[in-house]
Design an enzyme around this catalytic site. Structure first.
Site, PDB file in Angstrom:
ATOM      1  N   ASP A 175     -87.923 -36.086  -3.901  1.00 46.06           N
ATOM      2  CA  ASP A 175     -88.323 -34.964  -4.758  1.00 46.06           C
ATOM      3  C   ASP A 175     -89.076 -35.546  -5.954  1.00 46.06           C
ATOM      4  O   ASP A 175     -88.609 -36.479  -6.600  1.00 46.06           O
ATOM      5  CB  ASP A 175     -87.065 -34.212  -5.206  1.00 46.06           C
ATOM      6  CG  ASP A 175     -87.398 -32.914  -5.922  1.00 46.06           C
ATOM      7  OD1 ASP A 175     -86.911 -31.869  -5.489  1.00 46.06           O
ATOM      8  OD2 ASP A 175     -88.139 -32.950  -6.927  1.00 46.06           O
ATOM      9  N   ASP A 217     -93.099 -30.315  -3.549  1.00 47.12           N
ATOM     10  CA  ASP A 217     -92.746 -31.640  -4.087  1.00 47.12           C
ATOM     11  C   ASP A 217     -91.468 -32.220  -3.476  1.00 47.12           C
ATOM     12  O   ASP A 217     -90.899 -33.155  -4.021  1.00 47.12           O
ATOM     13  CB  ASP A 217     -92.634 -31.581  -5.615  1.00 47.12           C
ATOM     14  CG  ASP A 217     -91.261 -31.152  -6.102  1.00 47.12           C
ATOM     15  OD1 ASP A 217     -90.628 -30.310  -5.445  1.00 47.12           O
ATOM     16  OD2 ASP A 217     -90.832 -31.681  -7.138  1.00 47.12           O
ATOM     17  N   GLU A 218     -91.048 -31.670  -2.337  1.00 44.33           N
ATOM     18  CA  GLU A 218     -89.733 -32.059  -1.820  1.00 44.33           C
ATOM     19  C   GLU A 218     -89.758 -32.141  -0.298  1.00 44.33           C
ATOM     20  O   GLU A 218     -90.292 -31.249   0.361  1.00 44.33           O
ATOM     21  CB  GLU A 218     -88.744 -30.977  -2.274  1.00 44.33           C
ATOM     22  CG  GLU A 218     -87.318 -31.237  -1.953  1.00 44.33           C
ATOM     23  CD  GLU A 218     -86.442 -30.048  -2.350  1.00 44.33           C
ATOM     24  OE1 GLU A 218     -86.907 -29.119  -3.031  1.00 44.33           O
ATOM     25  OE2 GLU A 218     -85.277 -30.057  -1.937  1.00 44.33           O
TER      26      GLU A 218
HETATM   27  P1  TTP Z   1     -88.441 -28.820  -8.745  1.00 46.01           P
HETATM   28  O1  TTP Z   1     -88.498 -30.012  -7.866  1.00 46.01           O
HETATM   29  O2  TTP Z   1     -87.265 -27.914  -8.661  1.00 46.01           O
HETATM   30  O3  TTP Z   1     -88.542 -29.249 -10.266  1.00 46.01           O
HETATM   31  P2  TTP Z   1     -89.409 -30.392 -10.942  1.00 46.01           P
HETATM   32  O4  TTP Z   1     -90.128 -31.227  -9.934  1.00 46.01           O
HETATM   33  O5  TTP Z   1     -90.293 -29.778 -11.985  1.00 46.01           O
HETATM   34  O6  TTP Z   1     -88.333 -31.240 -11.704  1.00 46.01           O
HETATM   35  P3  TTP Z   1     -87.225 -32.225 -11.107  1.00 46.01           P
HETATM   36  O7  TTP Z   1     -87.395 -32.211  -9.606  1.00 46.01           O
HETATM   37  O8  TTP Z   1     -87.516 -33.561 -11.703  1.00 46.01           O
HETATM   38  O9  TTP Z   1     -85.916 -31.662 -11.553  1.00 46.01           O
HETATM   39  O10 TTP Z   1     -89.713 -27.921  -8.498  1.00 46.01           O
HETATM   40  C1  TTP Z   1     -91.001 -28.474  -8.195  1.00 46.01           C
HETATM   41  C2  TTP Z   1     -92.090 -27.663  -8.869  1.00 46.01           C
HETATM   42  O11 TTP Z   1     -92.021 -26.306  -8.453  1.00 46.01           O
HETATM   43  C3  TTP Z   1     -91.997 -27.634 -10.371  1.00 46.01           C
HETATM   44  O12 TTP Z   1     -92.635 -28.748 -10.978  1.00 46.01           O
HETATM   45  C4  TTP Z   1     -92.624 -26.328 -10.722  1.00 46.01           C
HETATM   46  C5  TTP Z   1     -92.368 -25.446  -9.535  1.00 46.01           C
HETATM   47  N1  TTP Z   1     -91.267 -24.502  -9.846  1.00 46.01           N
HETATM   48  C6  TTP Z   1     -91.584 -23.240 -10.367  1.00 46.01           C
HETATM   49  O13 TTP Z   1     -92.765 -22.916 -10.550  1.00 46.01           O
HETATM   50  N2  TTP Z   1     -90.560 -22.388 -10.680  1.00 46.01           N
HETATM   51  C7  TTP Z   1     -89.232 -22.706 -10.510  1.00 46.01           C
HETATM   52  O14 TTP Z   1     -88.332 -21.895 -10.822  1.00 46.01           O
HETATM   53  C8  TTP Z   1     -88.917 -24.011  -9.962  1.00 46.01           C
HETATM   54  C9  TTP Z   1     -87.474 -24.409  -9.781  1.00 46.01           C
HETATM   55  C10 TTP Z   1     -89.962 -24.855  -9.664  1.00 46.01           C
HETATM   56 MG    MG Z   2     -89.102 -31.972  -8.296  1.00 51.23          MG
END
Ligand code: TTP
Ligand code: MG
Length: 348
Positions: A9, A107-108
């Site tokens: 991720d 991103d995952e």
């Molecule tokens: P995540 O992987 O949940 O979050 P992140 O990458 O920003 O942070 P981390 O993994 O380090 O905790 O989500 C990936 C992307 O998806 C995030 O950068 C923005 C988008 N996103 C939204 O637009 N709204 C949301 O509610 C979430 C959870 C994510």
């Molecule tokens: Mg992330």
């Protein structure tokens, strides 16, 4: 046999890309989302970098709240096209490390790396994957590794940001028990609330409840909660090409360049794949040969035919040509070879 699953991720994905594109924002709290309009804006935070998170800002928070928490933060509108492009490049990198890949979001992803012999090799692979994303995309990611998807995901969540955490079967209990109930996927705020009412706060507490009690409280989901609290997750990494292709891979006991061994093994793969094609009445149009070298670098070579076929002689001749190219072009020792046929048509 026990599986090895890797979950990756990206850290603060949208925010990290914005920092990369605008280096002058480095070191500042940065929020990607709706326009805060001086505190009057509507809409929510998409994500925040880790500096902004220290102020309590996180995904899905109303942007007006985020503004109040940290008015001096940099607020940027999301550039989805850019994030999609970056995501595609990252997936191209991930794909090279395993052909069994399930993308969860931009991103995952999960990849099945059970072809490795042990967790030491898994760690090596994870380090290489992280390093390649840094090298090619200048972005940090976090990786979790475990015997199933659940543990891999929880491990990466724990290791964020820029982390790498491996949880082996023997470590699951100690790892899971202190976690909050809401850390467990499938336990949302409502389920958590019902559990807290009866003094269940941690995963260790959940284990005090018998299965029938959880089923009584939450129905089918209760059974899943029972299993997850014990680190059990039988779900597969759902590779999107699973049904669209037939493939086999083989990892050599020792990295090799012995042509006799390589071609003997390859013949075996061809034979197995051909058997499977016939059994399912498939004809294929594309064949792909996969070669992973000693340093995990994985290359593929493919050939697409004008007409679909299920002919063994064609399969043998064409796939061996591709394999031979690998051996001629690259002097490195070979770790794994694979063969896949795709563009499948059902023909009886
Ligand atoms: P995540 O992987 O949940 O979050 P992140 O990458 O920003 O942070 P981390 O993994 O380090 O905790 O989500 C990936 C992307 O998806 C995030 O950068 C923005 C988008 N996103 C939204 O637009 N709204 C949301 O509610 C979430 C959870 C994510
Ligand atoms: Mg992330």
């Amino acid at each position: 046999m026990e599986k090895i699953i890797l979950h990756i991720d990206m850290d603060a994905f949208f925010a990290q890309i914005e920092e990369r594109e605008n280096p002058h924002f480095k070191g500042m709290p940065l929020v990607v989302g709706a326009d805060p309009k001086g505190g009057k804006g509507r809409g929510v935070v998409a994500t925040a970098n880790y500096i902004a998170r220290k102020y309590g800002i996180h995904s899905a928070l109303p942007i007006s709240r985020a503004y109040r928490l940290c008015p001096k933060a940099v607020f940027l509108p999301p550039d989805h096209q850019l994030y999609k492009r970056v995501s595609a490049s990252i997936f191209k990198i991930i794909e090279k490390f395993s052909s069994t890949l399930e993308s969860v979001s931009l991103d995952e992803a999960y990849i099945d790396i059970s072809f490795l012999k042990n967790y030491k090799e898994a760690k090596e692979l994870a380090k290489k994957l992280k390093a390649e994303i840094i090298k090619k995309q200048k972005l940090t990611s976090t990786i979790g590794i475990g015997p199933n998807k659940l543990i891999a995901k929880l491990a990466s969540e724990k290791a964020k940001p820029d982390g790498l955490l491996i949880i082996k079967s023997s470590q699951i209990r100690k790892f899971l028990e202190p976690l909050d109930i809401q850390d467990l996927p499938g336990i949302g705020p409502k389920t958590a609330q019902k559990l807290r009412v009866i003094d269940i706060y941690t995963i260790k507490d959940i284990k005090k409840l018998v299965k029938s009690k959880l089923i009584e409280m939450f129905g089918v989901a209760g059974e899943k909660i029972y299993e997850k609290a014990r680190g059990i997750d039988k779900s597969f990494v759902k590779s999107y090409d699973v049904i669209k292709s037939v493939g086999k891979e083989y990892t050599f006991e020792k990295d090799t360049r012995d042509p006799e061994l390589i071609f003997k093994t390859f013949n075996e793969l061809i034979r197995k794949i051909h058997k499977e094609i016939l059994r399912n009445d498939f004809h294929f149009r594309t064949l792909t040969v996969i070669c992973r070298f000693q340093d995990f670098e994985t290359h593929t070579k493919a050939k697409t035919f004008k007409n679909s076929t299920n002919n063994l002689i064609v399969l043998k001749k064409e796939s061996k040509k591709l394999l031979l190219k690998f051996i001629v072009e690259n002097p490195k020792l070979i770790r794994l070879i694979g063969l896949r046929v795709s563009g499948l048509i059902y023909k009886k």
